[in-house]
Enzyme design. Sequence first.
Site, mmCIF file in Angstrom:
data_model
loop_
_atom_site.group_PDB
_atom_site.id
_atom_site.type_symbol
_atom_site.label_atom_id
_atom_site.label_comp_id
_atom_site.label_asym_id
_atom_site.label_seq_id
_atom_site.Cartn_x
_atom_site.Cartn_y
_atom_site.Cartn_z
ATOM 1 N N SER A 1 0.970 -1.338 -0.012
ATOM 2 C CA SER A 1 -0.100 -0.273 0.070
ATOM 3 C C SER A 1 0.402 0.920 -0.449
ATOM 4 C CB SER A 1 -0.959 -0.436 1.295
ATOM 5 O OG SER A 1 -0.232 -0.032 2.095
ATOM 6 N N THR B 1 -2.033 4.137 4.258
ATOM 7 C CA THR B 1 -0.970 5.349 4.068
ATOM 8 C C THR B 1 0.228 5.507 4.667
ATOM 9 O OG1 THR B 1 -2.438 6.595 2.706
ATOM 10 C CG2 THR B 1 -0.230 7.587 3.291
ATOM 11 N N THR C 1 1.577 7.401 -0.282
ATOM 12 C CA THR C 1 0.943 6.019 -0.692
ATOM 13 C C THR C 1 1.105 5.664 -1.609
ATOM 14 O OG1 THR C 1 -1.366 5.124 -0.078
ATOM 15 C CG2 THR C 1 -0.850 6.858 -1.333
ATOM 16 N N ARG D 1 -6.489 8.531 -10.804
ATOM 17 C CA ARG D 1 -6.894 8.876 -9.470
ATOM 18 C C ARG D 1 -5.746 9.708 -8.239
ATOM 19 N NH1 ARG D 1 -6.514 7.476 -4.152
ATOM 20 N NH2 ARG D 1 -8.259 7.398 -3.370
ATOM 21 N N THR E 1 -5.364 8.872 6.631
ATOM 22 C CA THR E 1 -4.963 7.925 6.453
ATOM 23 C C THR E 1 -7.019 6.381 5.890
ATOM 24 O OG1 THR E 1 -4.202 5.540 6.121
ATOM 25 C CG2 THR E 1 -5.214 5.764 7.803
ATOM 26 N N GLY E 2 -6.864 5.937 4.775
ATOM 27 C CA GLY E 2 -7.856 5.920 4.632
ATOM 28 C C GLY E 2 -8.303 6.227 3.397
HETATM 29 N N1 ASP Z 1 -5.503 7.739 1.582
HETATM 30 C C1 ASP Z 1 -5.076 6.308 0.795
HETATM 31 C C2 ASP Z 1 -5.501 6.998 -0.269
HETATM 32 O O1 ASP Z 1 -6.899 7.541 -0.187
HETATM 33 C C3 ASP Z 1 -5.060 5.368 1.199
HETATM 34 C C4 ASP Z 1 -5.144 5.402 2.717
HETATM 35 O O2 ASP Z 1 -4.317 5.348 3.000
HETATM 36 O O3 ASP Z 1 -5.582 4.033 2.701
HETATM 37 O O4 ASP Z 1 -4.833 7.587 -1.130
#
Ligand code: ASP
Length: 320
Positions: A77, A180, A198, A208, A231-232
């Site tokens: 990731s 991330t 990330t 994207r 994150t997320g």
């Molecule tokens: N925040 C990151 C994104 O949207 C992904 C993640 O942290 O899980 O690309």
Amino acid sequence: MKRRKFLQSSVMLAPLAGLTQALAEPQNTIKPVVISTWNFGVEANAEAWNVLSKGGSALDAVEMGAQVPESDPKQNSVGLGGLPDRDGRVTLDACIMDENANIGSVACLEHILHPISVARKVMEKTPHVMLVGDGALQFALANGFKKEKRSISPESEKAWKEWLKKAEYKPVANIENHDTIGIVAMDKTGNLSGACTTSGMAYKLHGRVGDSPIIGAGLFVDNEIGAATSTGVGEEVIRIVGSHLVVELMRQGNSPFEACKKAVERIVKNQPQKSKEIQVGFLAINKNGEHGAFALQKGFTYALYSNEVPNKLFEAKSFY
Ligand code: ASP
């Protein structure tokens, strides 16, 4: 009061205000300190601590820390080990911010091992704050970064081919198709910096860009107040300009924990239904070196390293 008079009196008050602030600064500030997202935060913190414990800057510490998962081909990731977009391309996002509000960012960058260091170069060597795609790659190569021949790991390629069979875009909270590293630190002198890097959401549309390279969304630092990272699912973080929101909530007097919690609650308010199915987590420190975290779902882990807490992993509290 006449405007001129008002201006005069505010000028006279300014140095006094500075004095009050200096006197009010707590004596027991925890520093240095570094925190970072997810389990890989432990290894990242260790590297950052190497810098901080020798009196190095928060900026160097967060860059070194962020490079750790970027270097690890098994991290799917972050960095070139990451899962690709739906066209099979691994595109990387990263940003960095220092104590003077200097910022640098890259998005949709391919073939480069350390996007965080390219982001730092953007910050230090250009009049811009963000470079994307081919332009970011061109800049990286012109600045001595090596173009990696293999830009998708065999494991990620295999996973992508498997995904193609159904080709459904369904990010699962806390499952490895996203995560991330966001890392924020305060050094011995009390300066704050942060970094975020990330490979973004697995199987995203090509092109994207998520929250992670966007200053204010994935990362924000205000050297008077604190620093935050996220994150997320990046779309939801961008919608509330999440990390900036967390820092501003701390400015209003909230603790790092309360600030992260209120930011998560804002996401729930915006998207009551969707927020049940996705993960977003925030992580913050304030100028006293206190930290806090909060997430939508259970399972968001983060690592803390200070003199009192030598690199420990915690699980954040969550809304659901
Ligand atoms: N925040 C990151 C994104 O949207 C992904 C993640 O942290 O899980 O690309």
